[in-house]
Scaffold this motif. Structure first.
Motif, PDB file in Angstrom:
ATOM      1  N   ASP A  13       0.320 -70.890   9.445  1.00  0.00           N
ATOM      2  CA  ASP A  13       0.850 -71.715   8.367  1.00  0.00           C
ATOM      3  C   ASP A  13       0.034 -71.538   7.088  1.00  0.00           C
ATOM      4  O   ASP A  13       0.587 -71.456   5.990  1.00  0.00           O
ATOM      5  CB  ASP A  13       0.887 -73.186   8.779  1.00  0.00           C
ATOM      6  N   TRP A  14      -1.283 -71.470   7.219  1.00  0.00           N
ATOM      7  CA  TRP A  14      -2.142 -71.272   6.048  1.00  0.00           C
ATOM      8  C   TRP A  14      -1.822 -69.931   5.384  1.00  0.00           C
ATOM      9  O   TRP A  14      -1.696 -69.852   4.159  1.00  0.00           O
ATOM     10  CB  TRP A  14      -3.619 -71.336   6.454  1.00  0.00           C
ATOM     11  N   ILE A  15      -1.670 -68.886   6.194  1.00  0.00           N
ATOM     12  CA  ILE A  15      -1.341 -67.553   5.674  1.00  0.00           C
ATOM     13  C   ILE A  15       0.010 -67.577   4.967  1.00  0.00           C
ATOM     14  O   ILE A  15       0.153 -67.059   3.855  1.00  0.00           O
ATOM     15  CB  ILE A  15      -1.353 -66.511   6.812  1.00  0.00           C
ATOM     16  N   ALA A  16       1.012 -68.162   5.599  1.00  0.00           N
ATOM     17  CA  ALA A  16       2.346 -68.231   4.994  1.00  0.00           C
ATOM     18  C   ALA A  16       2.311 -69.011   3.683  1.00  0.00           C
ATOM     19  O   ALA A  16       2.968 -68.627   2.707  1.00  0.00           O
ATOM     20  CB  ALA A  16       3.334 -68.859   5.972  1.00  0.00           C
ATOM     21  N   ASN A  17       1.533 -70.076   3.646  1.00  0.00           N
ATOM     22  CA  ASN A  17       1.439 -70.905   2.445  1.00  0.00           C
ATOM     23  C   ASN A  17       0.672 -70.242   1.312  1.00  0.00           C
ATOM     24  O   ASN A  17       0.681 -70.749   0.185  1.00  0.00           O
ATOM     25  CB  ASN A  17       0.824 -72.265   2.773  1.00  0.00           C
ATOM     26  N   ARG A  18       0.014 -69.126   1.574  1.00  0.00           N
ATOM     27  CA  ARG A  18      -0.698 -68.372   0.527  1.00  0.00           C
ATOM     28  C   ARG A  18       0.229 -67.386  -0.164  1.00  0.00           C
ATOM     29  O   ARG A  18      -0.219 -66.586  -0.990  1.00  0.00           O
ATOM     30  CB  ARG A  18      -1.885 -67.611   1.114  1.00  0.00           C
ATOM     31  N   ALA A  19       1.520 -67.438   0.108  1.00  0.00           N
ATOM     32  CA  ALA A  19       2.475 -66.490  -0.494  1.00  0.00           C
ATOM     33  C   ALA A  19       2.374 -66.478  -2.012  1.00  0.00           C
ATOM     34  O   ALA A  19       2.448 -65.405  -2.625  1.00  0.00           O
ATOM     35  CB  ALA A  19       3.897 -66.818  -0.050  1.00  0.00           C
ATOM     36  N   ASN A  20       2.170 -67.635  -2.621  1.00  0.00           N
ATOM     37  CA  ASN A  20       2.110 -67.675  -4.084  1.00  0.00           C
ATOM     38  C   ASN A  20       0.892 -66.951  -4.652  1.00  0.00           C
ATOM     39  O   ASN A  20       0.873 -66.592  -5.824  1.00  0.00           O
ATOM     40  CB  ASN A  20       2.167 -69.124  -4.587  1.00  0.00           C
ATOM     41  N   THR A  21      -0.117 -66.716  -3.844  1.00  0.00           N
ATOM     42  CA  THR A  21      -1.291 -65.943  -4.248  1.00  0.00           C
ATOM     43  C   THR A  21      -1.207 -64.500  -3.763  1.00  0.00           C
ATOM     44  O   THR A  21      -1.489 -63.567  -4.509  1.00  0.00           O
ATOM     45  CB  THR A  21      -2.578 -66.587  -3.667  1.00  0.00           C
TER      46      THR A  21
END
Length: 161
Positions: A13-21
């Motif tokens: 989830d943390w990795i997926a949520n870093r999409a904007n970066t």
């Protein structure tokens, strides 16, 4: 550190949520490398990135290793940062390679990590390993995703059976 299926899910989830970066970094790296090698490389979308994150985490053996390396990098900090330079580079390079996949993508992921790492600088309040983690995610996932012409053609070196 103790890694459980719950921890693997949290790291996914943390990795997926870093999409904007991560996605803009992938696209910047692809544009620069495309220019350097005289080729057009397709940009990726946040949707493609998140789908590929799910693909990586659908393989349990791959997922636990990626999750563990991400967890280590997210927690890694060294007083004064510079003395920890080697360990976060080592972990970042290995994370990029692990995500990228088998050869030759593995080696390309490692090489691309160093290029991406030059472009990422974490916030003052972040642990030192976070920017290396983001660079590794960008390097690894950009190798997995379509857009490079050479990966979308038959190799002229394949021999018939």
């Amino acid at each position: 550190m103790y890694v459980t299926p719950t921890r693997v899910r949290e790291e996914r989830d943390w990795i997926a949520n870093r999409a904007n970066t991560v996605v803009p970094l992938v696209n910047d790296v692809r544009a620069d490398l495309g220019d350097a090698f005289g080729t057009d490389v397709d940009a990726i979308t946040e949707s493609q990135y998140r789908e590929e994150v799910d693909t990586v985490f659908a393989d349990g053996d791959l997922a636990v290793n990626v999750a563990a390396m991400v967890a280590i990098l997210r927690e890694l900090d060294v007083e004064g940062d510079y003395p920890g330079f080697v360990v976060d580079e080592l972990l970042g390079r290995e994370l990029a390679a692990t995500i990228a996949g088998p050869q030759p993508l593995r080696t390309l992921g490692e090489a691309t990590f160093h290029y991406a790492d030059l472009r990422v600088h974490g916030d003052e309040d972040e642990n030192a390993g976070v920017d290396d983690c983001e660079a590794a995610l960008a390097a690894g996932f950009q190798e997995r995703l379509p857009g490079w012409n050479w990966t979308e053609r038959e190799s002229p070196f394949a021999l018939e059976r």
